[in-house]
Write an enzyme that holds these catalytic residues in place. Structure first.
Site, short mmCIF file in Angstrom:
data_model
loop_
_atom_site.label_atom_id
_atom_site.label_comp_id
_atom_site.label_asym_id
_atom_site.label_seq_id
_atom_site.Cartn_x
_atom_site.Cartn_y
_atom_site.Cartn_z
N ASP A 27 0.83 -1.21 0.00
CA ASP A 27 0.00 0.00 0.00
C ASP A 27 0.86 1.26 0.00
OD1 ASP A 27 -2.32 1.38 -0.03
OD2 ASP A 27 -2.91 0.91 2.02
N ASN A 75 -10.44 -3.03 -6.64
CA ASN A 75 -9.60 -2.10 -7.39
C ASN A 75 -10.15 -1.73 -8.77
OD1 ASN A 75 -6.43 -3.31 -6.04
ND2 ASN A 75 -7.65 -1.56 -5.44
C1 FPP Z 1 -1.71 0.02 -3.51
O1 FPP Z 1 -1.25 1.34 -3.46
C2 FPP Z 1 -1.13 -0.66 -4.66
C3 FPP Z 1 -1.81 -1.30 -5.65
C4 FPP Z 1 -3.28 -1.41 -5.67
C5 FPP Z 1 -1.12 -1.92 -6.78
C6 FPP Z 1 0.01 -2.79 -6.39
C7 FPP Z 1 0.74 -3.23 -7.58
C8 FPP Z 1 2.09 -3.19 -7.70
C9 FPP Z 1 3.02 -2.79 -6.63
C10 FPP Z 1 2.69 -3.66 -8.95
C11 FPP Z 1 3.09 -5.09 -8.69
C12 FPP Z 1 3.48 -5.78 -9.88
C13 FPP Z 1 3.34 -7.12 -10.07
C14 FPP Z 1 3.92 -7.79 -11.23
C15 FPP Z 1 2.59 -7.97 -9.14
P1 FPP Z 1 -2.30 2.50 -3.69
O2 FPP Z 1 -2.37 2.78 -5.15
O3 FPP Z 1 -3.58 2.14 -3.06
O4 FPP Z 1 -1.61 3.68 -2.95
P2 FPP Z 1 -2.36 4.85 -2.16
O5 FPP Z 1 -3.05 4.20 -1.00
O6 FPP Z 1 -1.23 5.73 -1.75
O7 FPP Z 1 -3.30 5.50 -3.12
#
Ligand code: FPP
Length: 251
Positions: A27, A75
């Site tokens: 996150d 998501n």
């Molecule tokens: C949460 O941060 C992250 C995600 C929903 C996406 C996670 C995906 C990756 C790290 C890429 C991984 C790649 C592979 C190949 C598995 P957020 O966007 O919710 O952050 P925020 O809470 O700050 O908005």
């Protein structure tokens, strides 16, 4: 720099008391990017690098399984451009990294309702799972379009069908049978769950499997979660007294 420093297990960690299976809720990608004046997708791109590095670190330090929550059933509600970017990122990374991961002995699994993902991504996923099925160095599971409640409903339906067909009696349903009908059927339950970015909830991730898992929360945003941060998480884990509901921890 840190990766060289921590190439081997840090001496203050007990190799006999490492989690065998670590799960991560990655996150804070969006906030990491926004704080730098970058678009959110830059955070996901950096987050993917962090995940790759953590996988290597787990392998270096003798941890046998890593499960990452990459895309939840919720998501899809994000802006279409961000969803598209993430799905393309998964596919691109798979194409780019598969050979190397296979060479390093990584077994890759994907859990979640994969049937709703773009066909080309599904093909890459199936190909990578088949190709790496017998690898032994580390089991890397990525949850994509995953929701724990959906997973439990899926298990209930499958068991109900077996009962309906007369192949199972309701009183034969027990924990082990339910577990066999989850996506994670061939993976031991996580010993340690890490969630970054200061949020303290499970967000529909592995609700059944985390029943006795130690949980570690950190304020660090996922893209910054490096070996030093992981080392801290493991130090915290090694201080825990895992009792599994008993009075004394079993030896
Ligand atoms: C949460 O941060 C992250 C995600 C929903 C996406 C996670 C995906 C990756 C790290 C890429 C991984 C790649 C592979 C190949 C598995 P957020 O966007 O919710 O952050 P925020 O809470 O700050 O908005």
């Amino acid at each position: 720099m840190t990766s060289k420093l921590f190439a081997k297990l840090p001496p203050d960690l007990n190799p006999q008391n490492l989690p065998q299976h670590v799960a991560v809720i990655m996150d804070g990608n969006g906030r990491w990017a926004t704080r730098r004046g970058l678009p959110r997708i830059a955070g996901h791109r950096q987050g993917a690098k962090t995940l790759k590095e953590l996988l290597r670190c787990c392998k270096d330090w003798g941890i046998k399984a890593l499960t990452a929550y990459a895309f939840s059933t919720e998501n899809w509600r994000r802006p279409i451009e961000e969803v598209d970017f993430l799905l393309h990122l998964f596919e691109r990374l798979l194409r780019r990294e598969l050979t190397q991961m296979h060479r390093e002995g990584v077994r890759i699994s994907f859990i979640g309702d994969l049937s709703l993902l773009p066909k080309s991504l599904q093909t890459e996923m199936q190909r990578s799972m088949a190709q790496t099925l017998y690898n032994q160095a580390i089991h890397f599971t990525v949850a994509v379009n995953y929701g724990s409640r959906n997973e439990i409903i899926k298990a209930c339906r499958e068991l109900a069908e077996l009962v309906q067909q007369g192949e199972l009696k309701p009183q034969q349903i027990n924990e082990s049978l339910v577990a066999q009908h989850l996506y994670t059927t061939d993976t031991p339950e996580p010993d340690l769950l890490i969630r970054t970015s200061g949020e303290m909830r499970l967000s529909n991730f592995l609700l059944w499997q985390l029943a006795y898992t130690e949980i570690y929360f950190t304020d660090i945003f996922w893209p910054d979660f490096d070996r030093t941060a992981f080392h801290q998480a493991l130090l915290s884990y090694q201080k825990r007294d895992r009792r599994f509901g008993q009075i004394q921890a079993s030896a």
